[in-house]
Design an enzyme around this catalytic site. Structure first.
Site, mmCIF file in Angstrom:
data_model
loop_
_atom_site.group_PDB
_atom_site.id
_atom_site.type_symbol
_atom_site.label_atom_id
_atom_site.label_comp_id
_atom_site.label_asym_id
_atom_site.label_seq_id
_atom_site.Cartn_x
_atom_site.Cartn_y
_atom_site.Cartn_z
ATOM 1 N N ASP A 39 0.820 -1.205 0.000
ATOM 2 C CA ASP A 39 0.000 0.000 0.000
ATOM 3 C C ASP A 39 0.860 1.264 0.000
ATOM 4 O O ASP A 39 1.776 1.413 0.801
ATOM 5 C CB ASP A 39 -0.911 0.000 1.226
ATOM 6 C CG ASP A 39 -2.063 0.972 1.092
ATOM 7 O OD1 ASP A 39 -1.806 2.182 1.099
ATOM 8 O OD2 ASP A 39 -3.215 0.522 0.982
ATOM 9 N N SER A 42 -7.013 4.778 -0.961
ATOM 10 C CA SER A 42 -6.906 3.321 -0.883
ATOM 11 C C SER A 42 -8.245 2.616 -1.049
ATOM 12 O O SER A 42 -8.292 1.493 -1.564
ATOM 13 C CB SER A 42 -6.279 2.904 0.453
ATOM 14 O OG SER A 42 -4.915 3.224 0.497
ATOM 15 N N GLU A 51 -1.486 -7.857 2.217
ATOM 16 C CA GLU A 51 -1.138 -6.437 2.148
ATOM 17 C C GLU A 51 0.005 -6.081 3.090
ATOM 18 O O GLU A 51 -0.040 -6.380 4.280
ATOM 19 C CB GLU A 51 -2.329 -5.549 2.500
ATOM 20 C CG GLU A 51 -1.989 -4.067 2.312
ATOM 21 C CD GLU A 51 -2.974 -3.107 2.960
ATOM 22 O OE1 GLU A 51 -3.140 -1.988 2.437
ATOM 23 O OE2 GLU A 51 -3.561 -3.461 4.007
ATOM 24 N N ASP A 75 2.527 2.710 3.224
ATOM 25 C CA ASP A 75 1.694 3.898 3.026
ATOM 26 C C ASP A 75 1.778 4.853 4.218
ATOM 27 O O ASP A 75 1.902 6.072 4.045
ATOM 28 C CB ASP A 75 0.246 3.462 2.807
ATOM 29 C CG ASP A 75 -0.691 4.631 2.569
ATOM 30 O OD1 ASP A 75 -0.567 5.289 1.519
ATOM 31 O OD2 ASP A 75 -1.544 4.900 3.433
ATOM 32 N N HIS A 81 3.211 8.670 4.136
ATOM 33 C CA HIS A 81 2.468 9.848 4.607
ATOM 34 C C HIS A 81 3.322 10.673 5.580
ATOM 35 O O HIS A 81 3.271 11.901 5.577
ATOM 36 C CB HIS A 81 1.179 9.422 5.303
ATOM 37 C CG HIS A 81 0.040 9.145 4.372
ATOM 38 N ND1 HIS A 81 -0.497 10.108 3.544
ATOM 39 C CD2 HIS A 81 -0.685 8.015 4.149
ATOM 40 C CE1 HIS A 81 -1.500 9.577 2.837
ATOM 41 N NE2 HIS A 81 -1.626 8.315 3.186
ATOM 42 N N HIS A 141 -1.043 11.232 -1.176
ATOM 43 C CA HIS A 141 -0.913 10.300 -2.286
ATOM 44 C C HIS A 141 -0.491 11.024 -3.561
ATOM 45 O O HIS A 141 -0.617 12.252 -3.668
ATOM 46 C CB HIS A 141 -2.230 9.565 -2.525
ATOM 47 C CG HIS A 141 -2.618 8.657 -1.415
ATOM 48 N ND1 HIS A 141 -3.781 7.910 -1.434
ATOM 49 C CD2 HIS A 141 -2.023 8.374 -0.235
ATOM 50 C CE1 HIS A 141 -3.872 7.196 -0.314
ATOM 51 N NE2 HIS A 141 -2.811 7.466 0.424
#
Length: 548
Positions: free
Chosen positions: A45, A85, A279, A284, A288, A423
């Site tokens: 992710d 997502s 996953e 991710d 961030h 993102h």
């Protein structure tokens, strides 16, 4: 129920799945594939191509993913060039592009170029996913995540809700989907309590899992030692630790590779084959936060899981493996303002050596910080920030957001650039191995249809079988209907005709059939779930056909 292989029907799919990109090439036609077929779908992710490049340099050797690089994937949603997502997972799992926060349902807004509009009546309609299709084929199924298992991406492969924040509904649907192996975080969403994501509907899903004969495990050792064909592993109240931090902060948690290996070795015993979703979630989260170490930590952890999948697929010979990120994040680059005029003479070591000094991610390092910050220098060193200058020390001591300053400082030392804390919209690397592997530039929706075709069903046909609007279906049978919202946490669809009352609870796989003339009530159980999207209940044809 067995679904015919209808590849041509993909061209008649809902307009939101269509794009200017051609249907992906496939190495082996599905008709040539032997039975049983297996699919292992892995998502890192919020990663990006640059992050993978950096991770390879950091590791100092090739990645398992490198061996199966086969193309690229477009990631935009129905409404935006940069996806969240939730719609990304929906696209990968169902073959339909959707909207921000939507999980497993059609969009209400379509404005991305090349996509046809959605009808008002179809907005928020649940659409079937590849895990549900595998179940209908009699295959074993698995779901793995290093975040809460109820988080957006695993939810996209197992649930249908209007908003990804509906952890309670997602958790309940996952439990009643009867997935064979579920491993990850999210323990707090299984039982009532006072924490943020604790259940509000009064149902203790841990008791339900016990009734369903799952082996409930909460540590790595319990997972490794389990001999059950049905395993539910909840290893943390919320998310698991970053891989780099695990040994020091949560040694009892399994690695992503260990969870993947255990799931494969459990699911492969099903004679009809299996579908497994995996996953690596916290790439991710690190992106961030612009945490370079966190990104590398969990990309390499994910790559270890990919190796487990590919090693099995090579031995098995009939397993399709797909690995991809769902979207970019952070705009990470090797090279920043420091290297504008000197990039051509900067060696790899100038980027990697400063990063190698870190023994923990910023999350892990901050977990060691004392309340009075008296060990600030030691904590900074855990993150690779050794030999602090006076200016650096002053900055850290006065920081309101210490983690933010630490990640900026390390990125600067390592010449790493970031453009955003959100993102990004670039195309991403696609990795694929085995029969029917994808090649070339593809849409994220193409992955779902390819997996479905390989397993022998059509997603649109599946949706028509699993998610029928209940009001019309029961009205056509002569029933009067209503949706009982007196208990807002437990909506129920009620249909009545003569002395018969049918009650359909939300998120479950059951129906209660009552007859007043005989004073009887019987609960019917199905291999499908009931979904309420805020305006309509959706149930399977199997349930409808079970009603007189």
């Amino acid at each position: 129920m067995k679904y015919a292989k209808k590849w041509t029907s993909l061209f008649l799919a809902s307009a939101v799945t269509l794009s200017a990109v051609s249907i992906p090439q496939q190495e082996v036609q599905a008709a040539d594939v032997k039975k049983p077929t297996n699919v292992i779908m892995l998502v890192m992710d919020g990663s990006s191509n640059n992050a993978v490049t950096l991770s390879r340099w950091y590791k100092g050797e090739s990645l398992a993913m490198d061996e199966i690089l086969s193309g690229a994937m477009r990631t935009y949603s129905a409404e935006s060039a940069i996806t969240d997502s939730a719609p990304a997972a929906t696209a990968l799992a169902t073959g339909h592009k959707s909207n921000d926060k939507y999980i497993g349902v059609l969009p209400s807004v379509v404005n991305s170029p090349g996509l046809a509009q959605i009808t008002q009546e179809d907005a928020f309609k649940p659409v079937a996913n590849v895990l549900e299709g595998a179940k209908q084929q009699g295959k074993a199924t698995g779901l793995i995540s290093t975040s809460e298992i109820q988080h957006a991406t695993p939810a996209g492969f197992s649930a249908h809700v209007n908003n990804r924040s509906q952890y309670g509904d997602i958790a309940e649907q996952q439990v009643y989907q009867n997935i064979d192996v579920v491993l990850g975080g999210g323990l707090e969403s299984l039982s009532p309590g006072t924490s943020k994501n604790a259940r509000k509907d009064g149902e203790d899903l841990l008791n339900v899992l016990k009734e369903k004969n799952y082996d409930l495990v909460q540590t790595r050792d319990e997972l490794v030692n389990s001999q059950s064909s049905k395993i539910w592993g909840s290893f943390a109240p919320s998310a698991l630790a970053y891989d780099l931090d695990r040994a020091k902060t949560r040694a009892s948690e399994p690695t992503l590779a260990e969870m993947t290996n255990k799931a494969i070795n459990t699911l492969k015993n099903d004679e009809d084959g299996f579908f497994l979703f995996v996953e690596g979630s916290k790439v991710d989260w690190a992106a961030h936060a612009n945490d370079t170490i966190g990104i590398i930590s969990d990309i390499l952890s994910f790559d270890d899981a990919v190796k487990e999948a590919v090693d099995f697929a090579k031995e098995d010979g009939n397993t399709l493996v797909i690995a991809v990120t769902d979207h970019g994040n952070s705009g990470i680059t090797m090279g920043n303002a420091n290297t504008t005029s000197t990039y051509s003479s900067i060696p790899v070591s100038a980027y990697i050596d400063p990063l190698k000094k870190a023994s923990m991610t910023v999350e892990g390092a901050l977990s060691q910080l004392k309340e009075d910050r008296s060990n600030l220098v030691e904590v900074a060193a855990l993150y690779g920030l050794d030999q602090l200058t006076e200016d650096e020390l002053t900055t850290l001591k006065s920081a309101k957001d210490l983690g933010s300053e630490m990640v900026k400082m390390l990125a600067n030392r390592a010449n790493i650039g970031y453009t955003t804390g959100g993102h990004t919209g670039e195309d991403v690397f696609l990795y694929s191995f085995g029969p029917s592997k994808l090649t070339g530039l593809v849409e994220n929706t193409d992955l779902a249809h390819t997996m479905a075709q390989f397993m022998g069903f059509d997603l649109n046909t599946l949706t028509n079988d699993l998610y029928v609007p209940a009001t019309k279906a029961f009205t056509d049978k002569g029933y009067t209907t209503k949706i009982d919202l007196s208990d807002k946490e437990n909506p129920t669809f009620i249909a009545q005709k003569a002395d018969v009352t049918v009650k359909i609870p939300v998120n479950k796989n059951t129906m209660i059939y009552e007859e007043t003339s005989t004073n009887t009530a019987k609960t019917h159980t199905f291999d499908t779930i009931n979904v309420y999207n805020g305006s309509e209940f959706y149930v399977s044809k199997k349930l409808i056909n079970a009603v007189k």
